[in-house]
Design an enzyme around this catalytic site. Structure first.
Site, PDB file in Angstrom:
ATOM      1  CG  ASP A  13     -18.281 -61.541  -9.544  1.00  0.00           C
ATOM      2  OD1 ASP A  13     -17.176 -61.722  -9.001  1.00  0.00           O
ATOM      3  OD2 ASP A  13     -18.960 -60.515  -9.396  1.00  0.00           O
ATOM      4  NE  ARG A  93     -28.700 -58.695 -13.986  1.00  0.00           N
ATOM      5  CZ  ARG A  93     -28.115 -58.112 -15.017  1.00  0.00           C
ATOM      6  NH1 ARG A  93     -28.714 -58.071 -16.195  1.00  0.00           N
ATOM      7  NH2 ARG A  93     -26.912 -57.565 -14.907  1.00  0.00           N
ATOM      8  CG  ASP A 122     -28.214 -57.114 -11.002  1.00  0.00           C
ATOM      9  OD1 ASP A 122     -29.290 -56.548 -11.273  1.00  0.00           O
ATOM     10  OD2 ASP A 122     -27.133 -56.801 -11.520  1.00  0.00           O
ATOM     11  CB  SER A 169     -18.230 -52.922 -12.649  1.00  0.00           C
ATOM     12  OG  SER A 169     -19.446 -53.610 -12.733  1.00  0.00           O
TER      13      SER A 169
END
Ligand code: ARG
Length: 399
Positions: A13, A93, A122, A169
């Site tokens: 991504d 994050r 996220d 993932s």
């Protein structure tokens, strides 16, 4: 000359975001920022190599110490836990986003970007920090809605190939590892052993138990088996020891911020050990009133962190309260690791509220308790007046 700073992980991504930011969004310069919060070294190396190929410039920021000191230690003090999740991805994050913003300021960039999709948590966590600035915020993956196949093709055209679909993932930092995707999304699917890399299965964990001693100072873990140790090393070490004993696996249904439920699997040996030890020590040194009120604070703290709202003034206020309570959270906890479990088997503290004066073995004036006992439950009895048991009619109703 338009400049954008991208939070870069090296995955498909964020890699696709680089050419997209040039070709689709018209930026002249894309600066890729990688923030090391304890991802596997191999991942960081791979990310660096890809960034070199694809971006105009890249930066690797080692934030491990800061992550542990300013985020993980706070989490331990607040017994951070959201629906059984130790908040691994969530707590990382805001720091990653903050580092990206700092680079954007330094570079006098026009925009900041991330590679999150529009489905998860996220995006909210990145956006929340990014929007405390007046940089433009760009999220190509959320805006363009590409399939994995389109992404891989696009990456290939820009000279970077990704092996065809990895099955799982994974998001990993020093505190925890999350494994999601493909069949795991199905709540009834039983995960194969291969998804776990930090923890042994219970079957493969050693028969022999191990007892470790963790020392705390003001709510922060500072020693292991009597030897002082820095936070990063302690967490690494506990991940190893706990992992060997199969400690710290979670498989839960989690309520995402947007409202949908997701099946999540995690591993986090150090987190399990430190949280169980810290909570136990609090039970020894905090008053009943403090414990009760703090449970509510801890819960609210965890929800804020899950949502990525660490810029909310409430977050600071809660931390101030938590820090005040932690002044007395000093001492040691003995934790027994055995076949997938971490159990507290002993604790000691110079600040304990435990008093030997009320021990079974001490002769004590007990008369004083009589008056207390007489009024204990007074209201409860009054409320149940009609059901009162009389001497004459045992169990019967008074007429
Ligand atoms: N459900 C967890 C969270 O919201 C973990 C998400 C994993 N994130 C990821 N990008 N793979 O924090």
């Amino acid at each position: 000359m338009k400049k954008v700073v991208l939070a870069y992980s090296g995955g498909l991504d964020t890699s696709v975001c680089i050419p997209l930011l040039r070709e689709h969004y018209g930026y002249d310069e894309v600066i890729a920022v990688m923030v090391d919060v304890g991802q596997p070294e191999a991942d960081i190396k791979e990310a660096k190599a890809r960034a070199e190929k694809m971006s105009d410039r890249h930066k690797l920021i080692d934030a491990r110490e800061e992550f542990v000191r300013d985020y993980i230690f706070r989490l331990i003090k607040a017994n951070g836990n959201y629906e059984g999740y130790v908040l691994g991805t969530a707590i990382a994050r805001p720091l990653i986003a903050q580092k990206v913003v700092e680079v954007a300021i330094e570079e006098r960039a026009d925009a900041v970007a991330h590679g999150c999709t529009g489905k998860g948590n996220d995006q909210l966590r990145f956006d929340a920090v990014f929007r405390t600035t007046d940089f433009d915020v760009i999220a190509p993956m959320r805006e363009l809605d590409l399939t994995r196949e389109e992404e891989r093709k696009y990456a290939q055209e820009h000279g970077v190939s990704f092996e065809s679909e990895k099955r799982w993932s994974v998001d990993e930092n020093i505190w925890s590892r999350s494994i999601e995707g493909s069949e795991l999304e199905e709540p009834s699917f039983v995960p194969p052993e291969e998804i776990f890399q930090w923890t042994a299965s219970v079957a493969n964990a050693p028969e022999a138990a191990e007892i470790i001693k963790i020392g705390f100072k003001q709510g922060v873990p500072v020693s292991l088996d009597g030897t002082n140790i820095d936070g990063v090393s302690l967490i690494k070490k506990l991940n190893e020891i706990g992992g060997k004993h199969g400690v710290g696996r979670t498989d839960i249904i989690e309520d995402r911020v947007l409202g949908f439920k997701a099946r999540e699997t995690y591993e986090h040996p150090a987190a399990t050990i430190l949280l169980v030890a810290h909570r136990d020590l609090e039970q020894l040194v905090l008053t009943r009133n403090e414990l009760r009120f703090k449970a509510f604070v801890d819960n609210t703290w965890s929800e804020l962190v899950y949502q990525g709202l660490v810029m909310d003034p409430l977050y600071d206020s809660l931390n101030a309260f938590v820090d005040k309570t932690q002044e007395r959270v000093n001492g040691s906890v003995y934790v027994k690791l055995e076949k997938g479990t971490a159990r507290v088997v002993g604790r000691e503290s110079p600040d304990e509220l435990y008093s030997k004066d009320v021990s079974f073995d001490v002769k004590q004036e007990q008369k004083g308790a009589e008056g207390f006992s007489m009024y204990h439950g007074f209201q409860s009895r009054l409320a149940g007046r009609s059901r009162i048991v009389t001497k004459n009619k045992k169990g019967g109703k008074e007429k």
